[in-house]
Design an enzyme around this catalytic site. Structure first.
Site, PDB file in Angstrom:
ATOM      1  N   SER A  36      11.583  62.596  22.895  1.00 41.23           N
ATOM      2  CA  SER A  36      12.569  61.759  22.221  1.00 41.23           C
ATOM      3  C   SER A  36      14.002  61.996  22.699  1.00 41.23           C
ATOM      4  O   SER A  36      14.854  61.127  22.523  1.00 41.23           O
ATOM      5  CB  SER A  36      12.490  61.970  20.706  1.00 41.23           C
ATOM      6  OG  SER A  36      12.648  63.335  20.374  1.00 41.23           O
ATOM      7  N   HIS A 263      19.552  64.285  17.342  1.00 45.53           N
ATOM      8  CA  HIS A 263      19.238  63.705  18.645  1.00 45.53           C
ATOM      9  C   HIS A 263      20.496  63.065  19.234  1.00 45.53           C
ATOM     10  O   HIS A 263      21.439  62.748  18.511  1.00 45.53           O
ATOM     11  CB  HIS A 263      18.148  62.638  18.527  1.00 45.53           C
ATOM     12  CG  HIS A 263      16.766  63.183  18.465  1.00 45.53           C
ATOM     13  ND1 HIS A 263      16.296  63.903  17.386  1.00 45.53           N
ATOM     14  CD2 HIS A 263      15.739  63.136  19.365  1.00 45.53           C
ATOM     15  CE1 HIS A 263      15.034  64.252  17.620  1.00 45.53           C
ATOM     16  NE2 HIS A 263      14.682  63.806  18.808  1.00 45.53           N
TER      17      HIS A 263
END
Length: 286
Positions: A36, A263
């Protein structure tokens, strides 16, 4: 023919979704493998199937492909581990074919962004968020009994990464291979930003050490496997999740820009693309 200064200029100018040519495996000149941190969930329009990979059209593979003017097979997928690369990966919305299947004899560039899920990034977040800003609950959890289990997981990555790079070389023998490290999530010094990101201040030094060790393991494996290493930690210092919106390249527990928690956001993906291109430019086989 690619001209280095032109390529770098294109990447530095990239600020939004890229119009990269996406071609199917196995003939794509550029293949992006990863998890990811590569697929950049929620930062832009969804790119490619399955939807469960949460792959964005402005992730660093698409930006790199646009800058280098290469067709790309971006097969990165949220949740991927080293074990997912040679096998199909089920997701909550469809199955991602084995990422290795995108590689072929015509592949000229391969980026590999993997390892965080092998050491348990999601589990680390779950166990290290703290209701109180006291003590070292994260370090105590992972080092209880006198053994640092995260350090063990990081070192255990070595054989897995060697196998990954060996298979990449076997399937794409003409390709330049780049192992992409993880960016700086945490402030380089100090005690963090509790309670905005509820990590006990006493745990920050331990967690910095874990991330530093992970990137060091990736770099050693890259060198041993005949690949180049892309340092993203250094360029991202000062852009961690404690910084103000517009400065941060990584979001915190509650994202203030479109991204998954903990992230890279769109600015972070653009920064990762610049790091990749500055590492490989001039070294991509014609």
């Amino acid at each position: 023919m690619l001209v280095g200064s032109v390529v770098v200029g294109l990447v530095l100018a990239a600020a939004g979704p890229a119009a990269a040519r996406e071609t199917g495996p196995p003939s794509a000149p550029y293949v992006a493998l990863g998890d990811s941190y590569t697929s950049a969930p929620l930062t832009g329009a969804t790119a490619g199937a399955p939807l469960g990979c949460l792959r964005s059209g402005n992730d660093y593979p698409h930006l790199v492909a646009a800058a280098l003017r290469l067709g790309v097979a971006d097969v990165s997928c949220a949740g991927a581990t080293t074990a997912a690369l040679p096998a199909a990966q089920p997701t909550s919305a469809g199955t991602n074919p084995a990422q290795f299947d995108a590689l072929g004899p015509d592949t000229r560039l391969v980026t590999v962004g993997i390892g965080g899920n092998d050491i348990g990034f999601a589990e680390i977040v779950r166990t290290c968020l703290s209701a109180l800003p006291f003590g070292t609950p994260c370090r105590d959890h992972w080092t209880g009994g006198g053994t640092d289990r995260l350090a063990e997981r990081v070192e255990a990555l070595g054989p897995a990464l060697a196998a990954v790079l060996g298979e990449v070389r076997r399937r794409a023998p003409a390709a330049r291979v780049a192992v992409v490290g993880y960016p700086s999530l945490l402030p380089a010094s100090g005690y963090g930003c509790y309670p905005v990101v509820p990590l006990a201040p006493g745990d920050l030094a331990y967690l910095r050490g874990v991330l530093t060790a992970l990137d060091a393991r990736l770099e050693r494996s890259a060198v041993a496997g005949g690949a180049v290493y892309v340092d993203t930690a250094g360029p991202s210092v000062g852009h961690d999740f404690c910084q103000a919106p517009g400065v941060r390249w990584v979001e915190g527990l509650v994202p203030l820009a479109p991204a998954y928690p903990f992230h890279p956001n769109a600015a972070g993906s653009a920064a990762l693309s610049r790091a990749v291109v500055s590492t490989v430019v001039g070294d991509v086989p014609e």
